[in-house]
Design a protein around this motif. Sequence first.
Motif, PDB file in Angstrom:
ATOM      1  N   ILE A 158      56.561  87.747   1.887  1.00  0.00           N
ATOM      2  CA  ILE A 158      57.555  88.414   2.715  1.00  0.00           C
ATOM      3  C   ILE A 158      58.554  87.445   3.325  1.00  0.00           C
ATOM      4  O   ILE A 158      59.633  87.833   3.768  1.00  0.00           O
ATOM      5  CB  ILE A 158      56.835  89.224   3.826  1.00  0.00           C
ATOM      6  CG1 ILE A 158      57.745  90.332   4.364  1.00  0.00           C
ATOM      7  CG2 ILE A 158      56.335  88.308   4.938  1.00  0.00           C
ATOM      8  CD1 ILE A 158      57.032  91.280   5.316  1.00  0.00           C
ATOM      9  N   PHE A 159      58.208  86.155   3.331  1.00  0.00           N
ATOM     10  CA  PHE A 159      59.001  85.164   4.063  1.00  0.00           C
ATOM     11  C   PHE A 159      60.161  84.636   3.221  1.00  0.00           C
ATOM     12  O   PHE A 159      60.141  83.522   2.704  1.00  0.00           O
ATOM     13  CB  PHE A 159      58.105  84.030   4.549  1.00  0.00           C
ATOM     14  CG  PHE A 159      57.030  84.504   5.480  1.00  0.00           C
ATOM     15  CD1 PHE A 159      57.336  84.892   6.773  1.00  0.00           C
ATOM     16  CD2 PHE A 159      55.719  84.608   5.038  1.00  0.00           C
ATOM     17  CE1 PHE A 159      56.352  85.358   7.634  1.00  0.00           C
ATOM     18  CE2 PHE A 159      54.727  85.077   5.895  1.00  0.00           C
ATOM     19  CZ  PHE A 159      55.040  85.450   7.189  1.00  0.00           C
ATOM     20  N   ARG A 160      61.176  85.467   3.102  1.00  0.00           N
ATOM     21  CA  ARG A 160      62.384  85.125   2.375  1.00  0.00           C
ATOM     22  C   ARG A 160      63.496  86.046   2.859  1.00  0.00           C
ATOM     23  O   ARG A 160      63.302  86.879   3.731  1.00  0.00           O
ATOM     24  CB  ARG A 160      62.167  85.241   0.868  1.00  0.00           C
ATOM     25  CG  ARG A 160      61.896  86.668   0.423  1.00  0.00           C
ATOM     26  CD  ARG A 160      61.647  86.745  -1.071  1.00  0.00           C
ATOM     27  NE  ARG A 160      60.250  86.444  -1.378  1.00  0.00           N
ATOM     28  CZ  ARG A 160      59.748  86.499  -2.589  1.00  0.00           C
ATOM     29  NH1 ARG A 160      60.518  86.814  -3.606  1.00  0.00           N
ATOM     30  NH2 ARG A 160      58.469  86.243  -2.813  1.00  0.00           N
ATOM     31  N   LEU A 225      56.243  86.826  14.246  1.00  0.00           N
ATOM     32  CA  LEU A 225      57.143  86.959  13.109  1.00  0.00           C
ATOM     33  C   LEU A 225      58.528  87.265  13.650  1.00  0.00           C
ATOM     34  O   LEU A 225      58.716  88.219  14.396  1.00  0.00           O
ATOM     35  CB  LEU A 225      56.693  88.088  12.177  1.00  0.00           C
ATOM     36  CG  LEU A 225      55.345  87.936  11.488  1.00  0.00           C
ATOM     37  CD1 LEU A 225      55.122  89.105  10.532  1.00  0.00           C
ATOM     38  CD2 LEU A 225      55.254  86.621  10.741  1.00  0.00           C
ATOM     39  N   GLU A 226      59.481  86.418  13.291  1.00  0.00           N
ATOM     40  CA  GLU A 226      60.866  86.687  13.650  1.00  0.00           C
ATOM     41  C   GLU A 226      61.544  87.373  12.479  1.00  0.00           C
ATOM     42  O   GLU A 226      61.497  86.887  11.345  1.00  0.00           O
ATOM     43  CB  GLU A 226      61.608  85.397  13.990  1.00  0.00           C
ATOM     44  CG  GLU A 226      61.196  84.788  15.307  1.00  0.00           C
ATOM     45  CD  GLU A 226      62.049  83.598  15.685  1.00  0.00           C
ATOM     46  OE1 GLU A 226      61.978  83.167  16.849  1.00  0.00           O
ATOM     47  OE2 GLU A 226      62.792  83.091  14.811  1.00  0.00           O
ATOM     48  N   SER A 294      55.928  99.945   7.968  1.00  0.00           N
ATOM     49  CA  SER A 294      55.136  99.155   7.024  1.00  0.00           C
ATOM     50  C   SER A 294      56.075  98.435   6.074  1.00  0.00           C
ATOM     51  O   SER A 294      57.097  98.987   5.650  1.00  0.00           O
ATOM     52  CB  SER A 294      54.156 100.039   6.246  1.00  0.00           C
ATOM     53  OG  SER A 294      54.845 100.880   5.333  1.00  0.00           O
ATOM     54  N   PHE A 295      55.738  97.164   5.790  1.00  0.00           N
ATOM     55  CA  PHE A 295      56.499  96.327   4.880  1.00  0.00           C
ATOM     56  C   PHE A 295      55.546  95.815   3.806  1.00  0.00           C
ATOM     57  O   PHE A 295      54.471  95.284   4.128  1.00  0.00           O
ATOM     58  CB  PHE A 295      57.105  95.116   5.602  1.00  0.00           C
ATOM     59  CG  PHE A 295      58.015  95.440   6.754  1.00  0.00           C
ATOM     60  CD1 PHE A 295      59.391  95.446   6.594  1.00  0.00           C
ATOM     61  CD2 PHE A 295      57.492  95.696   8.022  1.00  0.00           C
ATOM     62  CE1 PHE A 295      60.233  95.712   7.665  1.00  0.00           C
ATOM     63  CE2 PHE A 295      58.324  95.961   9.101  1.00  0.00           C
ATOM     64  CZ  PHE A 295      59.701  95.972   8.925  1.00  0.00           C
ATOM     65  N   ARG A 296      55.952  95.926   2.546  1.00  0.00           N
ATOM     66  CA  ARG A 296      55.071  95.452   1.466  1.00  0.00           C
ATOM     67  C   ARG A 296      55.914  94.924   0.305  1.00  0.00           C
ATOM     68  O   ARG A 296      56.828  95.607  -0.169  1.00  0.00           O
ATOM     69  CB  ARG A 296      54.159  96.577   0.968  1.00  0.00           C
ATOM     70  CG  ARG A 296      53.127  96.124  -0.080  1.00  0.00           C
ATOM     71  CD  ARG A 296      52.096  97.234  -0.301  1.00  0.00           C
ATOM     72  NE  ARG A 296      52.693  98.384  -0.951  1.00  0.00           N
ATOM     73  CZ  ARG A 296      52.676  98.610  -2.267  1.00  0.00           C
ATOM     74  NH1 ARG A 296      52.090  97.739  -3.070  1.00  0.00           N
ATOM     75  NH2 ARG A 296      53.223  99.689  -2.780  1.00  0.00           N
ATOM     76  N   VAL A 297      55.608  93.710  -0.139  1.00  0.00           N
ATOM     77  CA  VAL A 297      56.322  93.090  -1.249  1.00  0.00           C
ATOM     78  C   VAL A 297      55.740  93.608  -2.569  1.00  0.00           C
ATOM     79  O   VAL A 297      54.528  93.593  -2.771  1.00  0.00           O
ATOM     80  CB  VAL A 297      56.213  91.557  -1.185  1.00  0.00           C
ATOM     81  CG1 VAL A 297      56.914  90.912  -2.380  1.00  0.00           C
ATOM     82  CG2 VAL A 297      56.811  91.036   0.127  1.00  0.00           C
ATOM     83  N   VAL A 298      56.613  94.064  -3.472  1.00  0.00           N
ATOM     84  CA  VAL A 298      56.180  94.621  -4.757  1.00  0.00           C
ATOM     85  C   VAL A 298      57.051  94.043  -5.873  1.00  0.00           C
ATOM     86  O   VAL A 298      57.956  93.248  -5.639  1.00  0.00           O
ATOM     87  CB  VAL A 298      56.271  96.165  -4.755  1.00  0.00           C
ATOM     88  CG1 VAL A 298      55.353  96.757  -3.688  1.00  0.00           C
ATOM     89  CG2 VAL A 298      57.711  96.626  -4.530  1.00  0.00           C
ATOM     90  N   GLU A 299      56.758  94.473  -7.106  1.00  0.00           N
ATOM     91  CA  GLU A 299      57.520  94.103  -8.304  1.00  0.00           C
ATOM     92  C   GLU A 299      57.652  92.592  -8.434  1.00  0.00           C
ATOM     93  O   GLU A 299      58.755  92.040  -8.509  1.00  0.00           O
ATOM     94  CB  GLU A 299      58.903  94.769  -8.292  1.00  0.00           C
ATOM     95  CG  GLU A 299      58.845  96.284  -8.380  1.00  0.00           C
ATOM     96  CD  GLU A 299      60.221  96.914  -8.472  1.00  0.00           C
ATOM     97  OE1 GLU A 299      61.184  96.182  -8.786  1.00  0.00           O
ATOM     98  OE2 GLU A 299      60.334  98.123  -8.235  1.00  0.00           O
TER      99      GLU A 299
END
Length: 343
Positions: A158-160, A225-226, A294-299
């Motif tokens: 997520i850190f991008r 988390l900022e 909710s945040f979720r990294v996919v693909e």
Amino acid sequence: MRTIMKLCRAAVRILIFSVPLSVYGHHSASEFDRSVVTEFDGEVLSVSWRNPHILLEVATTDEGGREIIWNVEGAAVSAQRRHGVTSGLIQVGDQVRIAGAASTRRPGYMIVDHLLLPNGVELLVGANREARWSDTAVGGNPWSVDPEKAAVAQGQGIFRVWSRDVRPWYFRPVDQYQLTESALAAAADWNEFEDNPLLDCTAPGMPALMGNPYPMEFVERDGVLELRFEEFDVVREIHLAAGRTEADVPASPLGYSVGRWDGDTLLVTTSKINWPYFDRVGVSQSAAVEVHESFRVVENGNRLEYDMTVTDPQTLVDPFVWHGQWAWRPGEEVNRYDCTLEE
């Protein structure tokens, strides 16, 4: 006397963030008739190249030979930069051709999509990315970035930096929300030119902040988390470590956000919000508002899925649910927004 200040104040008075998925997300959809293209030739009298919008003053003549001064507005500097359009391309004194949508409320005011320079180069400065007159155009690319800044961020989760993707828009006409009678009455009394705090470059609070069209970035710092936004240069804090209780936290426009990880999904609850508006078109909210995200990294790390649920019994008949997403574009950055008004 024509001044940049007058031009800037006139343009900012119409920022209300309601057009879906457009670089003109700061405007009332009802003010500009997109079905009619207004086109004219004229001389550039002034150029203001700043966020929240680029602003030009262009002089032309009507069929009777009378001078008309047009206030011409393009997309924000942030958007222009990403499409490769820079300030030095337009100069005071240039004889240009303009095409765009005129205001239905104010004579001599328009938003511009196409601008033809004296050298034959066409600038695509609005929502339309196809050239109208020239085979040589600048601004047609959906996204432009310095190749030297492009860096692989795979494995960073997520850190991008994340950029708005094309998904159903948070903001919509008031009649498409399920609102209480009191909220409907408040929205009916809201004046888009006088009541919107964003007109004075005041950043929106939660949850309206999450509908912004500019890049954002997650950064971890000492149990917090900022979430750093380009729009209005906002930094939102999400607290992961146990610490202050909600009772100890003063209310604020962004509220108090507490997050936790559920596997690879970041879950966030935000309360203690004292921002007066649920959206950016005058729908009010109360101190009881609560936001669940909710945040979720996919693909393979290329997309950030987002879900938001807002509850506020004083404003919403039923919880408001929105699903959006952001895309990872290698080399994208969160730049300074520097919303500026001159007095």
